[in-house]
Write a protein that holds these residues in place. Structure first.
Motif, short mmCIF file in Angstrom:
data_model
loop_
_atom_site.label_atom_id
_atom_site.label_comp_id
_atom_site.label_asym_id
_atom_site.label_seq_id
_atom_site.Cartn_x
_atom_site.Cartn_y
_atom_site.Cartn_z
N VAL A 1 38.33 -56.70 20.70
CA VAL A 1 36.88 -56.89 20.48
C VAL A 1 36.63 -58.01 19.48
N ILE A 2 37.32 -57.98 18.35
CA ILE A 2 37.12 -59.01 17.31
C ILE A 2 37.50 -60.39 17.83
N THR A 3 38.65 -60.46 18.53
CA THR A 3 39.12 -61.74 19.05
C THR A 3 38.12 -62.34 20.03
N ILE A 4 37.65 -61.54 20.97
CA ILE A 4 36.72 -62.04 21.98
C ILE A 4 35.37 -62.39 21.35
N VAL B 1 44.65 -68.16 23.10
CA VAL B 1 44.36 -67.24 21.99
C VAL B 1 44.72 -65.81 22.38
N ALA B 2 44.45 -65.44 23.62
CA ALA B 2 44.78 -64.09 24.08
C ALA B 2 46.28 -63.84 24.00
N LYS B 3 47.08 -64.84 24.40
CA LYS B 3 48.53 -64.72 24.30
C LYS B 3 48.96 -64.64 22.84
N LEU B 4 48.36 -65.49 22.01
CA LEU B 4 48.70 -65.53 20.59
C LEU B 4 48.41 -64.21 19.90
#
Length: 287
Positions: free
Chosen positions: A37-40, A216-219
């Motif tokens: 949630v925070i990442t997105i 970013v999702a992979k990271l």
């Protein structure tokens, strides 16, 4: 103009239809997947507007088009992102939860973004003046209140709301497509004149966001379904909201051109994501 009268009505109906499909329990997804949630949210609410602004400056777009590109990037996702996430076998519950959060936060985030960028694009052909509270008030009335009303009815009368959701969504979606078609017809000369610059800008924006989102999702080591959700959420924006803000709050149909083009580009992008992710994860569609 007729479209400027119909656009707020269409947006209210769209946000109401989104609310009919949401429940307070959808916020629970925040507790289940806080990192996702925070990442997105950071990608949606920070990276997207910045990338749109940088692209518009690099392409030396006129101030109205620059504002319109940043506006579509600053808008939340919507019912389209929820549907495409489900089709792409992403985390549908996460997508719905993000829709709730970003829709409510948009009351503050959109006027803040517009307020921050306007001084940097002033000094060109047109001086853009924005009132933070005026923009926030109108977004509240036209988006958040209908959304909250739909959520209230879903909670209070779940059976009736569930039956209403599909026909209301279908009707409002067709209504918005009609508004976009009318705008293309009325603004064809302006759209055609700006097609090259805006088309390149929109394509660059979507490509940059998708590739950055994947990286970013992979990271951040998000799960496969969360990665799919991120790709959809940062590629699909509420073009109806951007369209309405440009046409009715900013009173600038030129600023609405990027959202008119984005509405076409994002659907094509969403279908590509669905196709690729369904091939990568041939499992039962997430519900």
């Amino acid at each position: 103009m007729l479209t400027q009268i119909l656009i707020p009505v269409g947006l209210i109906l769209i946000m109401f239809s989104i609310g009919l499909g949401l429940q307070v329990s959808d916020f629970n997804r925040i507790l289940v997947s806080p990192r996702a949630v925070i990442t997105i949210l950071v990608m949606q609410m920070v990276f997207l507007p910045i990338s749109a602004f940088v692209i518009s400056l690099l392409l030396e777009m006129p101030p109205e088009l620059c504002l319109g590109l940043v506006l579509i990037a600053a808008c939340p996702g919507g019912i389209t992102s929820n549907m495409l996430t489900r089709l792409a076998r992403g985390d549908a519950a996460l997508s719905v939860g993000l829709t709730v959060i970003t829709s409510f936060l948009s009351v503050l985030s959109i006027p803040l973004v517009l307020q921050l960028i306007s001084p940097f694009i002033n000094g060109q052909a047109t001086i853009i003046t924005l009132s933070f509270f005026d923009v926030a008030r109108q977004i509240l009335v036209l988006t958040v209140l209908p959304l909250a009303t739909g959520m209230f009815l879903r909670t209070k009368y779940p059976n009736h709301s569930a039956r209403l959701e599909s026909p209301v969504v279908m009707t409002t979606s067709l209504f918005f497509l009609l508004l976009v078609a009318l705008t293309w017809a009325n603004q064809w000369e302006n759209i055609f004149a700006s097609l090259a610059a805006v088309g390149i800008a929109v394509a660059l924006l979507i490509a940059l966001n998708i590739f950055s989102g994947a990286a970013v999702a992979k990271l951040m080591r998000l799960r496969d379904k969360e990665q799919t959700t991120m790709l959809v959420e940062i590629g699909i924006q509420n073009s109806a909201m951007a369209f309405m803000i440009a046409a009715n709050i900013l009173n600038d149909m030129t600023a609405a051109i990027p959202s008119a083009l984005y509405s076409v580009f994002m659907v094509l992008t969403g279908l590509i994501i669905v196709g690729l992710r369904r091939q990568a994860a041939p499992k039962q569609i997430s519900t």
